[in-house]
Design a protein around this motif. Structure first.
Motif, PDB file in Angstrom:
ATOM      1  N   TYR A   1     -44.763 -90.583  94.119  1.00 44.20           N
ATOM      2  CA  TYR A   1     -45.416 -91.465  93.622  1.00 44.20           C
ATOM      3  C   TYR A   1     -44.627 -92.314  94.134  1.00 44.20           C
ATOM      4  O   TYR A   1     -43.548 -92.623  94.884  1.00 44.20           O
ATOM      5  CB  TYR A   1     -44.517 -91.542  91.544  1.00 44.20           C
ATOM      6  CG  TYR A   1     -45.220 -90.898  90.832  1.00 44.20           C
ATOM      7  CD1 TYR A   1     -43.752 -90.033  90.862  1.00 44.20           C
ATOM      8  CD2 TYR A   1     -45.932 -91.404  90.102  1.00 44.20           C
ATOM      9  CE1 TYR A   1     -44.295 -88.906  89.640  1.00 44.20           C
ATOM     10  CE2 TYR A   1     -46.210 -90.327  89.847  1.00 44.20           C
ATOM     11  CZ  TYR A   1     -45.668 -89.207  88.846  1.00 44.20           C
ATOM     12  OH  TYR A   1     -45.757 -88.278  87.792  1.00 44.20           O
TER      13      TYR A   1
ATOM     14  N   GLN B   1     -44.258 -97.032  93.989  1.00 44.75           N
ATOM     15  CA  GLN B   1     -43.578 -97.578  93.044  1.00 44.75           C
ATOM     16  C   GLN B   1     -43.524 -99.433  93.976  1.00 44.75           C
ATOM     17  O   GLN B   1     -42.783 -99.763  94.709  1.00 44.75           O
ATOM     18  CB  GLN B   1     -42.471 -97.970  92.588  1.00 44.75           C
ATOM     19  CG  GLN B   1     -42.893 -99.256  90.873  1.00 44.75           C
ATOM     20  CD  GLN B   1     -41.302 -98.888  90.091  1.00 44.75           C
ATOM     21  OE1 GLN B   1     -40.224 -98.567  90.871  1.00 44.75           O
ATOM     22  NE2 GLN B   1     -41.249 -99.408  89.140  1.00 44.75           N
TER      23      GLN B   1
ATOM     24  N   LYS C   1     -43.547-103.964  89.620  1.00 40.51           N
ATOM     25  CA  LYS C   1     -45.284-102.387  89.059  1.00 40.51           C
ATOM     26  C   LYS C   1     -45.032-101.422  88.644  1.00 40.51           C
ATOM     27  O   LYS C   1     -43.808-101.284  88.261  1.00 40.51           O
ATOM     28  CB  LYS C   1     -45.690-102.105  90.373  1.00 40.51           C
ATOM     29  CG  LYS C   1     -46.445-103.550  90.853  1.00 40.51           C
ATOM     30  CD  LYS C   1     -47.286-105.201  89.885  1.00 40.51           C
ATOM     31  CE  LYS C   1     -47.458-105.775  91.330  1.00 40.51           C
ATOM     32  NZ  LYS C   1     -49.052-106.607  89.955  1.00 40.51           N
ATOM     33  N   SER C   2     -45.617-100.757  87.719  1.00 33.69           N
ATOM     34  CA  SER C   2     -45.848 -99.144  87.601  1.00 33.69           C
ATOM     35  C   SER C   2     -45.939 -98.871  88.652  1.00 33.69           C
ATOM     36  O   SER C   2     -45.835 -98.421  89.871  1.00 33.69           O
ATOM     37  CB  SER C   2     -46.629 -99.147  86.643  1.00 33.69           C
ATOM     38  OG  SER C   2     -46.687 -97.892  85.507  1.00 33.69           O
ATOM     39  N   LEU C   3     -45.655 -96.859  88.015  1.00 35.75           N
ATOM     40  CA  LEU C   3     -46.174 -96.291  89.426  1.00 35.75           C
ATOM     41  C   LEU C   3     -46.995 -95.346  89.310  1.00 35.75           C
ATOM     42  O   LEU C   3     -47.871 -95.738  88.852  1.00 35.75           O
ATOM     43  CB  LEU C   3     -44.723 -94.988  89.060  1.00 35.75           C
ATOM     44  CG  LEU C   3     -42.879 -95.019  89.172  1.00 35.75           C
ATOM     45  CD1 LEU C   3     -42.890 -95.545  87.961  1.00 35.75           C
ATOM     46  CD2 LEU C   3     -42.675 -93.848  89.171  1.00 35.75           C
TER      47      LEU C   3
ATOM     48  N   SER D   1     -49.134 -92.526  91.404  1.00 27.89           N
ATOM     49  CA  SER D   1     -49.428 -90.896  91.681  1.00 27.89           C
ATOM     50  C   SER D   1     -49.834 -90.999  93.166  1.00 27.89           C
ATOM     51  O   SER D   1     -50.787 -91.290  93.064  1.00 27.89           O
ATOM     52  CB  SER D   1     -50.129 -90.412  90.737  1.00 27.89           C
ATOM     53  OG  SER D   1     -50.776 -89.046  91.528  1.00 27.89           O
TER      54      SER D   1
ATOM     55  N   PHE E   1     -40.730 -91.565  94.797  1.00 28.50           N
ATOM     56  CA  PHE E   1     -40.212 -91.154  94.095  1.00 28.50           C
ATOM     57  C   PHE E   1     -40.359 -89.617  94.153  1.00 28.50           C
ATOM     58  O   PHE E   1     -41.591 -89.407  94.150  1.00 28.50           O
ATOM     59  CB  PHE E   1     -40.338 -91.545  92.397  1.00 28.50           C
ATOM     60  CG  PHE E   1     -39.471 -93.278  92.142  1.00 28.50           C
ATOM     61  CD1 PHE E   1     -39.988 -94.531  92.484  1.00 28.50           C
ATOM     62  CD2 PHE E   1     -38.359 -93.361  91.853  1.00 28.50           C
ATOM     63  CE1 PHE E   1     -39.580 -95.236  91.702  1.00 28.50           C
ATOM     64  CE2 PHE E   1     -37.658 -94.069  91.887  1.00 28.50           C
ATOM     65  CZ  PHE E   1     -38.057 -95.116  91.733  1.00 28.50           C
TER      66      PHE E   1
ATOM     67  N   PHE F   1     -36.892 -86.854  87.589  1.00 30.66           N
ATOM     68  CA  PHE F   1     -37.085 -88.566  88.651  1.00 30.66           C
ATOM     69  C   PHE F   1     -36.417 -87.973  89.669  1.00 30.66           C
ATOM     70  O   PHE F   1     -34.970 -87.455  88.792  1.00 30.66           O
ATOM     71  CB  PHE F   1     -37.891 -89.349  88.322  1.00 30.66           C
ATOM     72  CG  PHE F   1     -39.044 -89.036  88.041  1.00 30.66           C
ATOM     73  CD1 PHE F   1     -39.568 -89.076  86.680  1.00 30.66           C
ATOM     74  CD2 PHE F   1     -40.161 -90.267  88.796  1.00 30.66           C
ATOM     75  CE1 PHE F   1     -40.888 -89.475  86.963  1.00 30.66           C
ATOM     76  CE2 PHE F   1     -41.327 -90.526  88.503  1.00 30.66           C
ATOM     77  CZ  PHE F   1     -41.302 -89.511  87.324  1.00 30.66           C
TER      78      PHE F   1
ATOM     79  N   LYS G   1     -33.756 -90.446  92.494  1.00 33.35           N
ATOM     80  CA  LYS G   1     -33.804 -91.740  92.132  1.00 33.35           C
ATOM     81  C   LYS G   1     -34.639 -92.818  93.639  1.00 33.35           C
ATOM     82  O   LYS G   1     -34.285 -94.081  93.277  1.00 33.35           O
ATOM     83  CB  LYS G   1     -31.636 -91.996  92.751  1.00 33.35           C
ATOM     84  CG  LYS G   1     -31.065 -91.876  91.365  1.00 33.35           C
ATOM     85  CD  LYS G   1     -29.675 -91.924  91.709  1.00 33.35           C
ATOM     86  CE  LYS G   1     -28.335 -91.087  90.637  1.00 33.35           C
ATOM     87  NZ  LYS G   1     -27.296 -91.442  91.285  1.00 33.35           N
TER      88      LYS G   1
END
Lengths: 109, 112
Positions: free
Chosen positions: A35, A37, A41-43, A45, A88, A99, A101
């Motif tokens: 992912y 980020q 914001k959000s993650l 894909s 990530f 996940f 870190k």
């Protein structure tokens, strides 16, 4: 217990250079996600890797999976500033998705 | 955006109060997840659901409960909020075991 380790956790690199982010995990799994980020914001894909030896590429990013070594890599080719973000990996085991870190990537012009 | 919404998007509350966060999806995805994100810890799985009324614990489930009474909604409840639960909470969905996981926009929770 499934543990996921990414390294490095922080990476500052020059535009135009190549680099690799590593994702190691502790127990058997044959499915792994990457992912991106951006701050606040959000993650998003990037890649879904579903089997040993899987390789996926999108633009300057390429991800691979070696289930025997329990290792996935995210390779950046000729980095550009727009790739600055946190990346990530996440490992799938049964129904759980665990996940790492994250690797904060800062690309300098 | 895979039809995922989270509410509220921001909340400030006081220690000891109950808090419920809602994740809503519109596409009948089977799996739903709750994560928290904190600096230095990445995302940590709190609870997840693999169907209506089917839930299980994740890595950091203490102090949290969940419910899924219908496919589209997955609720996360903090029975008695503590300052250590100040975090950004993300909901995610997934169709099947080999499918991508998509994330909601997140809820920023501050517990004073």
């Amino acid at each position: 217990e499934l543990k996921v380790e990414q390294n490095p956790l922080f990476l500052s690199m020059q535009e135009g250079k190549n680099y690799t982010i590593y994702c190691n995990y502790s127990t058997t799994s044959d499915r792994l996600y990457w992912y991106r980020q951006d701050p606040g914001k959000s993650l998003e894909s990037l890649f879904v890797l579903l089997s040993n030896g899987a390789v996926k590429q999108e633009g300057r990013l390429m991800a691979s999976l070696d289930t025997k070594a329990r290792l996935s890599t995210l390779h950046i080719t000729a980095a550009v500033h727009d790739l600055s973000a946190t990346y990530f990996c996440a490992v799938v085991r049964d129904d759980k998705i665990i996940f790492g870190k994250g690797t904060r990537l800062h690309i300098l012009p | 955006d895979a039809g995922i919404t989270q509410s509220p998007r921001h909340k400030v509350t006081e220690t000891g109060t109950p808090v419920t966060l809602r994740c809503h999806q519109t596409e009948n995805h089977r799996y739903m997840y709750w994560y928290r994100q904190d600096p230095g810890h990445g995302l940590r799985l709190i609870h997840y659901s693999y169907g209506v009324k089917d839930t299980d614990k994740g890595e950091v489930s203490d102090g949290y409960s969940v419910s899924r009474s219908k496919t589209e909604d997955f609720l996360l409840t903090l029975e008695s909020a503590t300052s250590s639960q100040t975090s950004v909470y993300f909901c995610a969905i997934r169709d099947g075991l080999d499918a991508e996981q998509f994330f909601g926009p997140g809820t920023r929770l501050t517990v004073l």
